[in-house]
Design an enzyme around this catalytic site. Sequence first.
Site, PDB file in Angstrom:
ATOM      1  N   ALA A   9      36.064  79.278  46.314  1.00  0.00           N
ATOM      2  CA  ALA A   9      35.611  80.648  46.061  1.00  0.00           C
ATOM      3  C   ALA A   9      34.099  80.769  46.268  1.00  0.00           C
ATOM      4  CB  ALA A   9      35.989  81.068  44.641  1.00  0.00           C
ATOM      5  N   GLY A  26      20.655  72.113  59.081  1.00  0.00           N
ATOM      6  CA  GLY A  26      20.000  72.333  60.377  1.00  0.00           C
ATOM      7  C   GLY A  26      20.794  71.789  61.539  1.00  0.00           C
ATOM      8  N   ARG A  29      41.694  77.433  48.345  1.00  0.00           N
ATOM      9  CA  ARG A  29      40.513  78.284  48.249  1.00  0.00           C
ATOM     10  C   ARG A  29      39.308  77.588  47.620  1.00  0.00           C
ATOM     11  NH1 ARG A  29      39.457  83.613  44.467  1.00  0.00           N
ATOM     12  NH2 ARG A  29      37.704  84.455  45.673  1.00  0.00           N
ATOM     13  N   CYS A  59      37.296  76.290  52.893  1.00  0.00           N
ATOM     14  CA  CYS A  59      38.678  76.447  52.453  1.00  0.00           C
ATOM     15  C   CYS A  59      39.568  75.646  53.396  1.00  0.00           C
ATOM     16  CB  CYS A  59      39.090  77.923  52.479  1.00  0.00           C
ATOM     17  SG  CYS A  59      38.185  78.964  51.314  1.00  0.00           S
TER      18      CYS A  59
END
Length: 462
Positions: free
Chosen positions: A51, A372, A49, A2
Amino acid sequence: MCGIAGIFNLNGKPVSPVTLRKMTDAIAHRGPDGEGFFIDNFLGFGHRRLAIIDLTPAGHQPRTSPCGNFAITFNGEIYNFRELRALLESAGHVFSSRTDTEVVLHAYIEWGKSCVERFNGMFAFAIWDKTRQSLFLARDRYGIKPLYYTFQGPKFLFGSEQKALLSHEIVKRELDLEALLEYFTFQNIFTDKTLLKGIYLFPAGCRAWLPLGDSAGKLSLERYWDFDFREPETMRTEDEYAEELDFLFRQAVKRQLVSDVDVGAYLSGGMDSGSITAVATKELPYMKTFTCGFDLNSASGLELGFDERSKAEYMSYLFKTEHYEMVLKAGDMERIMARLAWHLEEPRVGQSYPNFYAAQLASKFVKVVLSGGGGDELFGGYPWRYYRAAVCTSFDDYIDRYYLYWQRLASNSTLKELFKPVWKQVEHVWTRDIFKSVFHRRNQAPCTPEEYINHSLYFEAK
């Protein structure tokens, strides 16, 4: 991810809704699923946002408390939010959504600044505490989620990216020559500076208060966590260490699978991403994996080893993933450079260019992807570096050895010539002191090879 942005007028003047929107729109790419704003006279929050948890409108941000005294704009994910929610509910807190954002806000209301010590996750957030007339800011331990800030007279601005701050008309683009000297020495910036004068990176593992009326023009940072590489007081057997590591690693991967959308994984063919995918597919049997390889038609010698598609394909076969690949060719880096620089904002060490393409590929199929990144720093993956500091006569000797090794772009002997047109403005900067300052939290000077190597592991992680 976000995007968050905010304005805090320390002199009590009202926030401009138009300016706040401009700052938030500048990072719209971080959150395509919605936007939101919160203004309380001299304090304004913006949010974009993406989500991931609770896809309903209940996950909308910024979020305010039922009493109206607290508001939050949050970027990140708290992996243990369900356990924390249960604790908070037992203390009388009532929730109206299934989001981790609401848990963060109630955790702050219940535990104050110490709430961050309970969070297992990645985060950067700001909370407006009306009862204290103060802004509270915090960033996760490793610094996964970005947070930049600047003081412009009585205005305090913050955002997930520098471009959010630059969208405010009061912020000027001016090169920070001291930071540039630091970058040309180390191919990195170890301080909290950026290449733009007056714009700073909020340090990882830190929190800060900023009260209304504060005229110091400086953020009082408090470190709540730091890496601690040291020899254990009581040695255990190799089997015991392996058992504990297996438990911690599996727990970490499983926690990061908490999502209301599909989760994928990068799969380079190496140990880091392969181990993560191996554990994740035990929990999510139909995972999607993603690899970027290189066109080998013109490759030779060592270049051939950079393409790991065959290893990734074999791992995909073992773990039964739905696998996607992208092949990068000569010219692809040049083609993407303008967009890459726009997103990175500053030059960075690492695989930024292939990672950009890998993320672009993954985004066509999933919203969340496991990586990773950071494994080498935690597990001593650069042994050819550590031996340079394993045998030293003193701490200063250790600093000198490692400092000389970390001069990546230009040595001290050439920096003066390179910066000749502006040398008077940077001659007071001692890059060795900057390098040494990274170790400021080490309790004592090392005296054994193991302690020197632990210092090196600390430095690499930082």
